[in-house]
Design a protein around this motif. Structure first.
Motif, PDB file in Angstrom:
ATOM      1  N   ILE A   1     -37.261  14.292 -10.737  1.00 49.26           N
ATOM      2  CA  ILE A   1     -38.500  13.551 -10.985  1.00 49.26           C
ATOM      3  C   ILE A   1     -38.931  13.745 -12.432  1.00 49.26           C
ATOM      4  O   ILE A   1     -38.887  14.854 -12.957  1.00 49.26           O
ATOM      5  CB  ILE A   1     -39.639  14.049 -10.059  1.00 49.26           C
ATOM      6  N   GLY A   2     -39.360  12.672 -13.030  1.00 50.97           N
ATOM      7  CA  GLY A   2     -39.990  12.789 -14.339  1.00 50.97           C
ATOM      8  C   GLY A   2     -39.007  12.888 -15.481  1.00 50.97           C
ATOM      9  O   GLY A   2     -37.816  13.116 -15.316  1.00 50.97           O
ATOM     10  N   SER A   3     -39.523  12.745 -16.691  1.00 47.99           N
ATOM     11  CA  SER A   3     -38.653  12.698 -17.853  1.00 47.99           C
ATOM     12  C   SER A   3     -38.103  14.064 -18.225  1.00 47.99           C
ATOM     13  O   SER A   3     -37.042  14.181 -18.811  1.00 47.99           O
ATOM     14  CB  SER A   3     -39.415  12.125 -19.031  1.00 47.99           C
TER      15      SER A   3
ATOM     16  N   GLY B   1     -35.853   9.920  -8.651  1.00 48.26           N
ATOM     17  CA  GLY B   1     -36.867   8.981  -9.091  1.00 48.26           C
ATOM     18  C   GLY B   1     -37.158   9.159 -10.560  1.00 48.26           C
ATOM     19  O   GLY B   1     -38.290   9.029 -11.008  1.00 48.26           O
TER      20      GLY B   1
ATOM     21  N   CYS C   1     -44.819   7.108  -9.328  1.00 49.69           N
ATOM     22  CA  CYS C   1     -45.692   6.914 -10.478  1.00 49.69           C
ATOM     23  C   CYS C   1     -45.427   7.973 -11.539  1.00 49.69           C
ATOM     24  O   CYS C   1     -45.516   7.707 -12.724  1.00 49.69           O
ATOM     25  CB  CYS C   1     -47.150   6.980 -10.037  1.00 49.69           C
ATOM     26  N   ASP C   2     -45.078   9.178 -11.110  1.00 51.46           N
ATOM     27  CA  ASP C   2     -44.769  10.224 -12.079  1.00 51.46           C
ATOM     28  C   ASP C   2     -43.657   9.783 -13.008  1.00 51.46           C
ATOM     29  O   ASP C   2     -43.713   9.960 -14.212  1.00 51.46           O
ATOM     30  CB  ASP C   2     -44.335  11.507 -11.351  1.00 51.46           C
ATOM     31  N   ALA C   3     -42.624   9.194 -12.398  1.00 49.06           N
ATOM     32  CA  ALA C   3     -41.482   8.784 -13.193  1.00 49.06           C
ATOM     33  C   ALA C   3     -41.888   7.706 -14.197  1.00 49.06           C
ATOM     34  O   ALA C   3     -41.457   7.717 -15.345  1.00 49.06           O
ATOM     35  CB  ALA C   3     -40.369   8.271 -12.278  1.00 49.06           C
ATOM     36  N   GLN C   4     -42.744   6.776 -13.768  1.00 54.56           N
ATOM     37  CA  GLN C   4     -43.158   5.716 -14.665  1.00 54.56           C
ATOM     38  C   GLN C   4     -44.002   6.270 -15.811  1.00 54.56           C
ATOM     39  O   GLN C   4     -43.880   5.852 -16.948  1.00 54.56           O
ATOM     40  CB  GLN C   4     -43.974   4.668 -13.897  1.00 54.56           C
TER      41      GLN C   4
ATOM     42  N   ASP D   1     -43.967   9.292 -17.050  1.00 54.95           N
ATOM     43  CA  ASP D   1     -43.350  10.348 -17.825  1.00 54.95           C
ATOM     44  C   ASP D   1     -42.198   9.872 -18.692  1.00 54.95           C
ATOM     45  O   ASP D   1     -41.375  10.680 -19.105  1.00 54.95           O
ATOM     46  CB  ASP D   1     -42.834  11.450 -16.885  1.00 54.95           C
ATOM     47  N   LEU D   2     -42.094   8.591 -18.923  1.00 58.97           N
ATOM     48  CA  LEU D   2     -40.998   8.101 -19.731  1.00 58.97           C
ATOM     49  C   LEU D   2     -40.977   8.811 -21.075  1.00 58.97           C
ATOM     50  O   LEU D   2     -41.941   8.798 -21.818  1.00 58.97           O
ATOM     51  CB  LEU D   2     -41.123   6.583 -19.945  1.00 58.97           C
TER      52      LEU D   2
END
Lengths: 185, 197
Positions: B45-47, B95, A21-24, A26-27
């Motif tokens: 992880i993360g942007s 991810g 969910c973090d990746a989604q 943090d776009l």
């Protein structure tokens, strides 16, 4: 993803706190992969990077070598251009000198292992298929508005990439790209 | 017994004792064929590419500073040098929808003579041998490139050690991680000895 789906996903993420969910959530458009296509010099060049450096990709295609961020450039000779534009794209054995495909990149690694300097630096490497010490393969295709590539590039030998101090090194890169084509001109 | 004969007999006895000790030592060593000297956990992880990297040189399974230890024995011919392979076990959790890469570097220094066991890894006269590194980039969008894998990379054999026969060599290895995302890097050093015969 529609608005309702996003709300449901966001709620689930809040409850579960999962990594995915973090990746989604943090776009960040600035960090998405982009690619620039350049055909000015008789060689088809694709330069890959993140969107926050999109303005620099054109200079790289023209020969600039910025050492302050990561990027990758692949040069494809004219005899492979039509195949590159086909849905299947090209597949290149980097041990073969049959086609002068080039692979160039700037990547993060330690500054100088021979001098016990293990801090982080950006390093430059550039090869042409068939170079001594080079092996691996490269696949590349243009699919509509996207450039898609997968590279496994291995080189070994004496190098001066570490702050100019010659030393033996082997570097392997495993890269997957699926990037939006951009036009900086 | 003549004096010269006595000296020869004494030397022979010493040689036998030395041989027995060496044989016993070699018999008790594992083969230094394929061994893992470090483990690295990478989370992309993360942007912004934030994440954590943990790695360690596994010595005694503790957090104590690493000390000299025996890795094993290996034939000093071309086949043996190629068969002795130091590996870093790297687990990747990718991810992220962002475009960045992580490099794991394994650098080696040779040490003669091998310092005593239990001494710290910074002991001894060190000579750079070389380094190997493995860069994994992920620049795939839209997302769907989530990747969880465990890889034995990078790998560094001993093909460069061409002049070691009937010698015990010490090696200091440093494992480092760096990233193009601004992710905090890390490095850790360990040391071990190999008996080349």
């Amino acid at each position: 993803m529609n608005g309702m789906t996003r709300v449901v996903l966001s709620t689930l993420c809040g409850i579960l706190g999962s990594i995915g969910c973090d990746a989604q959530n943090d776009l960040d458009p600035a960090r998405l992969p982009v690619a620039l296509l350049d055909e000015d010099s008789g060689v088809t060049t694709l330069v890959f990077g993140s969107a926050d450096h999109q303005a620099d990709l054109d200079d790289i295609a023209e020969g600039a070598k910025p050492l302050t961020f990561a990027w990758t450039a692949v040069g494809v000779p004219s005899e492979l251009r039509d195949q590159l534009l086909s849905p299947e794209g090209i597949g290149v054995d980097l041990t073969s000198a049959d086609h002068a495909v080039t692979f160039t990149q700037v990547y993060a690694d330690v500054c100088n292992p021979a001098a016990n300097d293990f801090s982080s630096c950006y390093l430059y490497e550039s090869y042409t298929a068939g170079d001594e010490g080079l092996s691996g393969s490269l696949q590349l295709a243009l699919q509509g508005e996207r450039a898609v590539g997968r590279f496994a590039v291995v080189w070994e030998g004496i190098t001066d990439r570490f702050q100019g101090q010659p030393q033996w090194h082997r570097h392997e890169t495993s890269t997957g790209f699926a990037a939006t084509l951009v036009d900086e001109r | 017994m003549k004096r010269g004969t006595a000296i020869s007999a004494s030397l022979l006895l010493l040689a036998i004792i030395a041989t027995r000790d060496a044989s016993s030592q070699i018999a008790n060593l594992d083969w230094a064929d394929e061994f893992v000297t470090g483990r690295v956990n990478v989370k992309m992880i993360g942007s912004s590419g934030h994440g954590t990297i943990d790695h360690f040189f596994d010595q005694n399974g503790s957090d104590e500073p690493p000390t000299w230890t025996w890795m094993g024995g290996q034939g000093a011919n071309q086949g043996g040098r190629a068969n002795a392979r130091e590996k870093v076990m790297t687990s990747w959790y990718e991810g992220s929808s962002s475009c960045f890469g992580v490099t794991i570097n394994l650098a080696r220094r040779r040490v003669f003579p091998v310092p005593g066991l239990n001494q710290g890894c910074n002991s001894g006269q060190q000579t750079p041998v070389g380094s190997v590194s493995y860069t994994k980039n992920s620049c795939v969008f839209p997302a769907g490139d989530w990747d969880i894998s465990m890889r034995a990379k990078p790998v560094f054999d001993f093909a460069l050690d061409t002049s070691l026969v009937n010698q015990t060599a010490g090696y200091v290895s440093t494992i480092s991680s760096t990233s193009s995302s601004g992710m905090a890097g890390a490095s850790l050093t360990g040391c071990y000895a190999i008996s080349w015969f």
